[in-house]
Structures are given as C-alpha cells and as structure tokens.
Design a protein around this motif. Structure first.
Motif, mmCIF file in Angstrom:
data_model
loop_
_atom_site.group_PDB
_atom_site.id
_atom_site.type_symbol
_atom_site.label_atom_id
_atom_site.label_comp_id
_atom_site.label_asym_id
_atom_site.label_seq_id
_atom_site.Cartn_x
_atom_site.Cartn_y
_atom_site.Cartn_z
ATOM 1 N N LEU A 212 -8.409 -4.398 -2.859
ATOM 2 C CA LEU A 212 -7.675 -4.291 -1.602
ATOM 3 C C LEU A 212 -8.398 -3.382 -0.610
ATOM 4 N N LEU A 216 -9.118 -5.807 2.538
ATOM 5 C CA LEU A 216 -8.162 -5.708 3.637
ATOM 6 C C LEU A 216 -8.819 -5.578 5.009
ATOM 7 N N TYR A 235 -3.040 1.615 4.000
ATOM 8 C CA TYR A 235 -3.558 1.532 2.630
ATOM 9 C C TYR A 235 -4.800 2.405 2.490
#
Length: 394
Positions: A212, A216, A235
């Motif tokens: 991720l 992302l 994040y």
C-alpha cells in the motif's frame, strides 16, 4: 519468579468483549500517549492481569520501535493476544471511536466548547496516572545501578535534545548497552499464537503494509480523486511517523495545509481539540477529514492513518514470539525497557508536568489523584473527579 506473567483472567475472549473493555478506556483515557500507557497498565497489568509487568514493558518497547501510534498499537497487540485479528480491530475501534466521533462532530460544527478548568483537571489526573505508572515500571525494570543509569541517561538525552531521531538513537544505544552488559532472567511474555498459519498471516500483513505504501501514490496519480488522495496521504503519515503523539503534527500539516485543503488556523484548532479529548491523538484525522469533505472523508482519513500501525502489529507479533526467546535479544530488551522508563520520565516532565502543574492548587490536586490511584479508584471515576475539581478550583 519475579516478573513472571500472572495467570490471566480469561473472561474476555471475544472481539465484542475486547471492544467493550477498550470502549470504556476510550471514554476515560485523557492526557495523550504517555498517559494512555499508564491507563493500559492499570487496566491490563494490575486489574485484569492479562500480562505481567515485564511483558507489558516489552510490548511498549516493541511498539516504540514500530511506525504508527505507539499507545494504540499496544492496545491492538493486547486485543490480538486475546481474540486474534478481530480482537486487534475491536481494540482499535473501541479505543478510537469516542474521540473520533467527537472530533468529527466538532469539525461539522456540532461540538460545544469544554471549560478550561475541566481540561486542566483532566490533565492533572493524567499527570498522576503517569507518575504511578512510571514508579511501578521503574521498580520492576530498573533493578540495579546499570539499568538505573540507562534510564537516567535516556531521560537526560531526550530532555536535552528533544526529537524523534534522538529517541530512536537512545533506544538503539540502550539495546547495545543491554546486549553487552546485562544478563537477563527469562520471563514469560505476551501470549500470541505463533502457528504456521499466523506467520503466514503476519507475512501477508507486512506485505500489504509495504504494498500500500508503494502503490497508493501511483493509484492516486493515475485516478485523481479526493478521497483516494486523502487515503494515500494519511496512510503515508501513519506509516512513517514513529512514536505517535505530537510527532505527527508536522507530517499532517504538510498533508492538509500545504496542498490548500485546510487553513492553518483550522488545522491547529483541530489539533488543540484532540489534545483535550480522551483516546488517541491520531483521532485528529477524523476532524481534518470531516473539515475537508464531511463524514466520508472523516472515515477515510481515520482508517488510513491507523491502518499501517494495525498491519505492522499483526505482521510483527507472530515472528516476535520466536525471536524474543533468544538470550541476546532478552539482554537488549532489558536495556530498552530501562530506556523506556527514562523516556516516560522525560515525557512526564516535559510537556505534561510543566504545562499542567503551574501552582500550589495544581500540585495539591495531583497529590490527591495519586492517593486515589494508590487505592485503585476506577479510572473513569478518577477522570470525573478531576474534571469536577478543575471546574470548581481552576
């Protein structure tokens, strides 16, 4: 033998039971990350006896090394040990939900102001909780002149040169000193099942956390979307901040103020409000998301900032159980545990003590709260007394 984990009470085995325990803590744990560790120690070491003093300190030390909100990760790990991955999620949800809802409502203009005296009273309760936790941990983890010296050195270094980098260097130095000079006795630690399936799950969680972090930004560039961009930014903040707490301020500011999503004054208002509420400081993500784009953005930002820490806890603990039995690692951890006591002492002095205890009335209230802590007054009742005393006297 001393330090061995007490026989745990097994009344809370379901994710729902874990959620209810942490929901009560989420409603009553004022004072920021250091105070949270004190509340957790009261609840899970002293009251419920889920683990022993040494195992709790070891868990705190481990979470200090991981990116993310350290106190919330301690809660996630405790939930994981009692009810698996659902327990970890339940612990996070229960501890975070009250402050996240309040922050969202505040951003949407529903929340009301809290009197300054009430806030001051709550801070003084937090000071007492931290003092009690620090004293008990020091008695258990700083036995002998070498460990006392490590704790004192850690506190002095962090007070002289505050900052994340110094904290990490202090922890590394303590690990090296412990590895070379301390001969620890093995103590039973946090019980997390370490089966092949759990290790596979841990490897998958670590892979997802890294994946991720890499993917992302690419997805946000390929498919421009506000919610996706917010998820990416928050994040990355959760994945790159160590220790949590106030360290997250400049990273969040860069994510929401510099791109023009929020003005700096609104950002600081949300951050100040988060410090006045119970639960994790990272719940400010809900305020920022709601101020940017309502309820949906509040949920996206809240999940995004906590997700890396959750994935790392799920990923690291199954392997940690095998590694921690090695004598060399035990010696290093003994040094780190002593340093954690020093870091807590430094955090107690600056900012908690210096910002909260500003006169004889405040000092008297802290001493009274310490007496009540010593006779095992429930944290929620202590919080109510602190709020009432602050409203009346301050």
């Amino acid at each position: 033998m001393p330090g061995t984990t007490p026989s745990p009470a097994r009344e809370t085995e379901t994710a729902w039971g874990v959620f209810l325990v942490f929901l009560r803590l989420g409603l009553s744990s004022f004072g920021g990350p250091v105070a949270h560790l004190g509340y957790f120690r009261q609840e899970f070491v002293q009251r419920r006896r889920w683990l022993g003093e040494a195992a709790y300190a070891e868990l705190v030390a481990l979470c200090q090394f991981l990116p993310g909100p350290a106190s919330s990760q301690v809660g996630m790990a405790l939930g994981l040990s009692r009810a698996g991955v659902p327990g970890a999620v339940a612990a996070w949800a229960g501890f975070t939900l009250p402050s996240a809802l309040l922050m969202t409502l505040l951003a949407l203009g529903v929340g009301a102001g809290i009197p300054a005296g009430v806030l001051q009273g709550l801070q003084l309760v937090a000071v007492a909780v931290v003092i009690q936790a620090l004293w008990s941990m020091a008695r258990s983890l700083c036995r002998g002149p070498l460990r006392i010296a490590i704790a004192v050195l850690a506190a002095l270094l962090v007070l002289r040169w505050p900052g994340l980098q110094v904290q990490l260097l202090v922890m590394l130095l303590a690990a090296l000193l412990g590895r070379g000079l301390i001969k620890p006795l093995f103590v039973a630690g946090l019980e997390v099942p370490s089966k092949p399936s759990s290790r596979r799950l841990g490897a998958m969680a670590l892979g997802l956390a890294l994946g991720l972090l890499v993917l992302l930004p690419v997805l946000a560039a390929l498919w421009p979307n506000r919610l996706l961009s917010l998820f990416d930014g928050f994040y990355r903040v959760g994945a790159l901040v160590f220790g949590g707490g106030h360290v997250v301020l400049p990273l969040l500011q860069a994510q929401v103020v510099e791109p023009g999503w929020l003005g700096n004054s609104l950002f600081l208002a949300g951050y100040a409000s988060a410090q006045a509420l119970p639960g994790p400081l990272f719940s400010v993500a809900a305020f920022l998301g709601a101020a940017i784009d309502g309820w949906s953005a509040a949920l996206v930002c809240l999940v995004a900032i906590f997700l890396p820490g959750l994935l790392l806890v799920i990923g690291v603990l199954p392997f940690w159980q095998a590694l921690r039995h090695r004598q060399g690692l035990q010696a290093a951890l003994a040094g780190v545990n002593a340093a954690v006591v020093g870091l807590l002492a430094a955090a107690l002095y600056q900012p908690l003590w210096r910002q909260s205890v500003t006169g004889p009335v405040e000092l008297l209230l802290v001493l009274l709260a310490l007496v009540l802590c010593s006779i095992r007054i429930p944290p929620w009742f202590l919080v109510l007394l602190g709020a009432a005393a602050g409203a009346w006297l301050l």
